[in-house]
Design a protein around this motif. Sequence first.
Motif, PDB file in Angstrom:
ATOM      1  N   GLU A 182       0.879  -1.158   0.000  1.00  0.00           N
ATOM      2  CA  GLU A 182       0.000   0.000   0.000  1.00  0.00           C
ATOM      3  C   GLU A 182       0.915   1.206   0.000  1.00  0.00           C
ATOM      4  O   GLU A 182       1.602   1.466   0.991  1.00  0.00           O
ATOM      5  CB  GLU A 182      -0.804   0.006   1.298  1.00  0.00           C
ATOM      6  CG  GLU A 182      -2.282  -0.221   1.137  1.00  0.00           C
ATOM      7  CD  GLU A 182      -2.933  -0.273   2.506  1.00  0.00           C
ATOM      8  OE1 GLU A 182      -3.371   0.781   2.991  1.00  0.00           O
ATOM      9  OE2 GLU A 182      -2.967  -1.380   3.101  1.00  0.00           O
ATOM     10  N   ASP A 183       0.961   1.926  -1.090  1.00  0.00           N
ATOM     11  CA  ASP A 183       1.859   3.070  -1.164  1.00  0.00           C
ATOM     12  C   ASP A 183       1.060   4.353  -1.032  1.00  0.00           C
ATOM     13  O   ASP A 183       0.333   4.741  -1.937  1.00  0.00           O
ATOM     14  CB  ASP A 183       2.627   3.032  -2.487  1.00  0.00           C
ATOM     15  CG  ASP A 183       3.773   4.023  -2.485  1.00  0.00           C
ATOM     16  OD1 ASP A 183       3.730   4.988  -1.697  1.00  0.00           O
ATOM     17  OD2 ASP A 183       4.712   3.837  -3.285  1.00  0.00           O
ATOM     18  N   LYS A 210      12.660   1.628  -2.429  1.00  0.00           N
ATOM     19  CA  LYS A 210      11.464   0.836  -2.139  1.00  0.00           C
ATOM     20  C   LYS A 210      11.719  -0.650  -2.372  1.00  0.00           C
ATOM     21  O   LYS A 210      11.343  -1.498  -1.555  1.00  0.00           O
ATOM     22  CB  LYS A 210      10.285   1.329  -2.984  1.00  0.00           C
ATOM     23  CG  LYS A 210       9.764   2.672  -2.475  1.00  0.00           C
ATOM     24  CD  LYS A 210       8.565   3.190  -3.254  1.00  0.00           C
ATOM     25  CE  LYS A 210       8.052   4.461  -2.565  1.00  0.00           C
ATOM     26  NZ  LYS A 210       7.064   5.189  -3.381  1.00  0.00           N
ATOM     27  N   LEU A 211      12.407  -0.975  -3.456  1.00  0.00           N
ATOM     28  CA  LEU A 211      12.687  -2.386  -3.725  1.00  0.00           C
ATOM     29  C   LEU A 211      13.623  -2.965  -2.665  1.00  0.00           C
ATOM     30  O   LEU A 211      13.434  -4.100  -2.211  1.00  0.00           O
ATOM     31  CB  LEU A 211      13.292  -2.539  -5.125  1.00  0.00           C
ATOM     32  CG  LEU A 211      12.291  -2.362  -6.272  1.00  0.00           C
ATOM     33  CD1 LEU A 211      13.026  -2.213  -7.594  1.00  0.00           C
ATOM     34  CD2 LEU A 211      11.328  -3.553  -6.333  1.00  0.00           C
ATOM     35  N   PRO A 232       0.389 -13.164   1.180  1.00  0.00           N
ATOM     36  CA  PRO A 232       1.365 -12.103   0.899  1.00  0.00           C
ATOM     37  C   PRO A 232       1.644 -11.281   2.162  1.00  0.00           C
ATOM     38  O   PRO A 232       0.780 -11.159   3.033  1.00  0.00           O
ATOM     39  CB  PRO A 232       0.674 -11.246  -0.163  1.00  0.00           C
ATOM     40  CG  PRO A 232      -0.773 -11.583  -0.100  1.00  0.00           C
ATOM     41  CD  PRO A 232      -0.892 -12.944   0.494  1.00  0.00           C
ATOM     42  N   LEU A 233       2.861 -10.748   2.238  1.00  0.00           N
ATOM     43  CA  LEU A 233       3.201  -9.840   3.336  1.00  0.00           C
ATOM     44  C   LEU A 233       2.673  -8.459   2.986  1.00  0.00           C
ATOM     45  O   LEU A 233       2.909  -7.962   1.888  1.00  0.00           O
ATOM     46  CB  LEU A 233       4.721  -9.795   3.509  1.00  0.00           C
ATOM     47  CG  LEU A 233       5.223  -8.861   4.609  1.00  0.00           C
ATOM     48  CD1 LEU A 233       4.904  -9.424   5.989  1.00  0.00           C
ATOM     49  CD2 LEU A 233       6.725  -8.610   4.472  1.00  0.00           C
ATOM     50  N   ARG A 234       1.961  -7.832   3.934  1.00  0.00           N
ATOM     51  CA  ARG A 234       1.422  -6.488   3.663  1.00  0.00           C
ATOM     52  C   ARG A 234       2.372  -5.418   4.206  1.00  0.00           C
ATOM     53  O   ARG A 234       2.751  -5.442   5.379  1.00  0.00           O
ATOM     54  CB  ARG A 234       0.035  -6.329   4.293  1.00  0.00           C
ATOM     55  CG  ARG A 234      -0.983  -7.258   3.646  1.00  0.00           C
ATOM     56  CD  ARG A 234      -2.302  -7.226   4.386  1.00  0.00           C
ATOM     57  NE  ARG A 234      -2.944  -5.912   4.279  1.00  0.00           N
ATOM     58  CZ  ARG A 234      -3.965  -5.529   5.042  1.00  0.00           C
ATOM     59  NH1 ARG A 234      -4.430  -6.327   5.982  1.00  0.00           N
ATOM     60  NH2 ARG A 234      -4.513  -4.342   4.868  1.00  0.00           N
ATOM     61  N   VAL A 235       2.758  -4.508   3.322  1.00  0.00           N
ATOM     62  CA  VAL A 235       3.690  -3.437   3.668  1.00  0.00           C
ATOM     63  C   VAL A 235       3.055  -2.110   3.279  1.00  0.00           C
ATOM     64  O   VAL A 235       2.412  -2.011   2.238  1.00  0.00           O
ATOM     65  CB  VAL A 235       5.028  -3.627   2.906  1.00  0.00           C
ATOM     66  CG1 VAL A 235       5.945  -2.430   3.092  1.00  0.00           C
ATOM     67  CG2 VAL A 235       5.726  -4.902   3.351  1.00  0.00           C
ATOM     68  N   ARG A 236       3.211  -1.102   4.159  1.00  0.00           N
ATOM     69  CA  ARG A 236       2.584   0.192   3.900  1.00  0.00           C
ATOM     70  C   ARG A 236       3.643   1.296   3.917  1.00  0.00           C
ATOM     71  O   ARG A 236       4.428   1.380   4.863  1.00  0.00           O
ATOM     72  CB  ARG A 236       1.549   0.436   5.012  1.00  0.00           C
ATOM     73  CG  ARG A 236       0.605   1.558   4.803  1.00  0.00           C
ATOM     74  CD  ARG A 236      -0.694   1.289   5.538  1.00  0.00           C
ATOM     75  NE  ARG A 236      -0.570   1.570   6.971  1.00  0.00           N
ATOM     76  CZ  ARG A 236      -1.588   1.446   7.841  1.00  0.00           C
ATOM     77  NH1 ARG A 236      -2.789   1.039   7.425  1.00  0.00           N
ATOM     78  NH2 ARG A 236      -1.407   1.697   9.105  1.00  0.00           N
ATOM     79  N   PHE A 254       2.309  -5.364   8.311  1.00  0.00           N
ATOM     80  CA  PHE A 254       1.166  -5.966   9.000  1.00  0.00           C
ATOM     81  C   PHE A 254       1.593  -7.344   9.487  1.00  0.00           C
ATOM     82  O   PHE A 254       1.914  -8.224   8.698  1.00  0.00           O
ATOM     83  CB  PHE A 254      -0.026  -6.075   8.035  1.00  0.00           C
ATOM     84  CG  PHE A 254      -1.322  -6.356   8.738  1.00  0.00           C
ATOM     85  CD1 PHE A 254      -1.982  -5.339   9.419  1.00  0.00           C
ATOM     86  CD2 PHE A 254      -1.892  -7.619   8.712  1.00  0.00           C
ATOM     87  CE1 PHE A 254      -3.191  -5.578  10.065  1.00  0.00           C
ATOM     88  CE2 PHE A 254      -3.088  -7.874   9.361  1.00  0.00           C
ATOM     89  CZ  PHE A 254      -3.743  -6.852  10.036  1.00  0.00           C
ATOM     90  N   PHE A 255       1.640  -7.505  10.814  1.00  0.00           N
ATOM     91  CA  PHE A 255       2.182  -8.736  11.373  1.00  0.00           C
ATOM     92  C   PHE A 255       1.396  -9.102  12.622  1.00  0.00           C
ATOM     93  O   PHE A 255       1.144  -8.240  13.461  1.00  0.00           O
ATOM     94  CB  PHE A 255       3.668  -8.516  11.718  1.00  0.00           C
ATOM     95  CG  PHE A 255       4.426  -9.790  11.967  1.00  0.00           C
ATOM     96  CD1 PHE A 255       4.804 -10.614  10.915  1.00  0.00           C
ATOM     97  CD2 PHE A 255       4.743 -10.168  13.258  1.00  0.00           C
ATOM     98  CE1 PHE A 255       5.499 -11.793  11.141  1.00  0.00           C
ATOM     99  CE2 PHE A 255       5.440 -11.347  13.499  1.00  0.00           C
ATOM    100  CZ  PHE A 255       5.815 -12.154  12.437  1.00  0.00           C
TER     101      PHE A 255
END
Length: 421
Positions: A182-183, A210-211, A232-236, A254-255
């Motif tokens: 989520e960017d 970012k990568l 999938p791992l959720r990253v914001r 998100f963990f």
Amino acid sequence: SRPPSIEILGGTYPTDETTNITPSIISKLPERLYSRPGHPIHILKSLIESHFNQHGAPSTFHCPSADSFSPLVTPKQNFDDLSFPSDHPGRSLQDSYYVNRDLLLRTHTSAHEVELFASGHNSWLFTSDVYRRDEIDASHYPVFHQMEGASVFSTNVTGMKDLVDNIEYTRYATDQKDLEIEDLTVINDENPYQLDHDPEQVDLVIESLKLSINGLLLKLFRDAAGVSRADPLRVRWIPAYFPFTTPSYEVEVFFNGKWLEILGCGVVQDATLQHANVKNKLGWAFGLGLERIAMILTSIPDIRLFWSKDHRFLSQFSSGNLTKFQPYSKYPACYKDLSFWLPGPTVEHNDVFDLVRDCAGDLVENVELIDDFIHPKNQKRSLCFRINYRSMDRSLSNEEVNEIHTRVASLSKDRLGVEIR
Ligand code: PHE
């Protein structure tokens, strides 16, 4: 009545009216947890270093030991060279530990950015202890560890080609299907490009950042955490502000059902690179807290455990593995209240916390303000702090706690001029 000088790490330093470093802090300086194989801080540091050296970029990351960087830094290193405004709260005596007005304990690993960039390595990772005055609870400790990482690229054709290769490389290493990003970031007046930067080049730097960070988070929160590849791992990505980067970002993961703040990062301010005499380059930097990540990955419940010498703690970890912590029985807690009348309108809570640490060391679990009262007749203000004493390793006797608490009360009188109730 402060002594004219103090001894720190074998050196003698003059004190002045800003001196607020405490004996309990000075006693932590020689510990060097980051260099102890088998300690969770060292295990996590090594894991991130080897990740970056395998997948970070085609170039290798220089990882110098913090042993050759003094934790005592100047306000220039910790703040000025990093473009902190002169009224930034981080500079205050309430937030930082000063030896005297010209020397403080580094409050972040960014304090060494200029030296590290000046060393000539384009990519580096630096891990050390950092020091901040703060409250007392299971996740705050006045000493903790940060890792700072950075990568810079030449703003010429070859430099930009390296950057594009770097992006291809990390894109390949970062399987996008394993990530849900989520960017929420945009370039705007609040989080702008730098004046002298070419937006096209900066966009490539941001993509590399970012990568690289997303790849690291996959490594930590999926592989190292042993989470299945099924979800999938959720990253914001969220816009942020740091004086020494722009644009700047904060990254969350998100963990276990919660969004967790993991790190701060951004495009390095040109001023920082100029202080390091690095010309015609641009790049990214990030900084993260190691205890927080280690606590999440191992389920270590209390930050004091990192300082434990008990084999029931230390023997649970070995190089290369961040395994789940098996708690040994929690020993009983014992709380005592400290109430006093203030000599004036207020007292800094961080001054109370530091004096409690000086008396109780790691036997204090948390301190909480439970009452704040102004006497209707004489307008005198009274505060009551509840101090929870507990050892991580053994049961405390009532006598021992009483003795510590008596010292806390008498040191409060001496240092703060309060009247114990
Ligand atoms: N030094 C920042 C902190 O302590 C983290 C950071 C490092 C942010 C590098 C941006 C770039 O919060």
